[in-house]
Design a protein around this motif. Structure first.
Motif, PDB file in Angstrom:
ATOM      1  N   LYS A 151       0.603  -1.278  -0.024  1.00  0.00           N
ATOM      2  CA  LYS A 151      -0.054  -0.033  -0.095  1.00  0.00           C
ATOM      3  C   LYS A 151       0.881   1.229   0.084  1.00  0.00           C
ATOM      4  O   LYS A 151       0.528   2.257   0.627  1.00  0.00           O
ATOM      5  N   GLY A 192      -2.336   0.649   6.706  1.00  0.00           N
ATOM      6  CA  GLY A 192      -3.527   0.646   6.002  1.00  0.00           C
ATOM      7  C   GLY A 192      -4.639  -0.129   6.784  1.00  0.00           C
ATOM      8  O   GLY A 192      -4.087  -0.332   8.162  1.00  0.00           O
ATOM      9  N   ASP A 216      -3.065   0.415  12.720  1.00  0.00           N
ATOM     10  CA  ASP A 216      -2.948   0.883  11.283  1.00  0.00           C
ATOM     11  C   ASP A 216      -1.687   0.478  10.453  1.00  0.00           C
ATOM     12  O   ASP A 216      -1.449   1.131   9.380  1.00  0.00           O
TER      13      ASP A 216
END
Length: 239
Positions: A151, A192, A216
């Protein structure tokens, strides 16, 4: 474990001469939140055939399948977008959680090159090839020059920070596979939304490495100083 390897071998055999045209078709939004392709569903069907007797399956595509005290968490195709773009970094991810809630087996396979990694409870991680009975400890690159940043496209500030620190990376797009190769790279980084399908098996394969898991982000490295440096960069950006 053998049933899972056999499932991977059946999938690999089916795709060795190329993908069927129908596999590129999209269907509906799966349990994991992404739209499932017919390739995803094809692989899922094979895993259900081989693993359905071992417990309840929780699949990224169809959600809960069957019943049982144990739970088998699968991502039938890890890196689906890569597979559907014919980019050779995609595979499968399977983790088994027993009736006591303990993850006691994990398998991640790279369908593009036949690499397979697995971990059983109280045993060391093993690496090998599909259609082979020879397994060994995972290969390790002691002076790896790159990390893997999943990501990265969604985190431009962190991309710039890593560049400033000379922490080179690639962004291959299949988190379970990236974690399986954690011993052969400098670090693996994900920033993410955390989904169990993406991480259950991959993190099990990182036993013995430096692992930081937060709500996260996930950081894995052979070196504690590398993991902490990356975490500090993340926290600095968040301030």
């Amino acid at each position: 474990m053998q049933a899972c390897i056999k499932a991977n071998e059946e999938i690999a055999e089916a795709i060795k001469d190329g993908f069927e045209a129908s596999w590129f078709e999209k269907t509906v939004v799966g349990a994991g939140g992404d739209v499932s392709s017919r390739l995803d569903l094809f692989a899922e069907k094979i895993f259900v055939k081989y693993l359905g007797t071992f417990g309840q399956i929780e699949s990224e595509e169809s959600g809960l399948i069957g019943e049982g005290k144990s739970k088998i968490i699968i991502d039938p195709i890890d890196g689906s977008a890569n597979a559907l773009s014919l980019f050779p970094f995609y595979g499968t991810s399977v983790a088994k959680v027993n009736g006591e809630g303990i993850l006691d087996a994990a398998v991640v396979c790279n369908l593009a090159n036949g690499d397979i990694f697995f971990k059983e409870e109280s045993k060391e991680v093993q690496q090998g090839k599909l259609f082979s009975s020879s397994f060994h400890l995972p290969y390790t690159a002691p002076h790896a020059e790159i990390g893997l940043f999943e990501k990265a496209y969604a985190n431009p500030l962190l991309v710039a920070a890593l560049d400033n620190e000379g922490l080179k990376f690639r962004a291959p797009g299949a988190i379970a596979l990236s974690l399986a190769y954690a011993r052969s790279v400098n670090y693996v980084l994900f920033v993410g939304k955390f989904r169990i399908y993406d991480f259950a098996a991959g993190l099990a394969l990182c036993e013995g490495l430096e692992v930081i898991v937060e709500e996260d982000y996930v950081i894995v490295s052979k070196e504690l100083n590398v993991a902490l440096k990356i975490e500090n960069l993340i926290k600095t950006i968040e301030e």
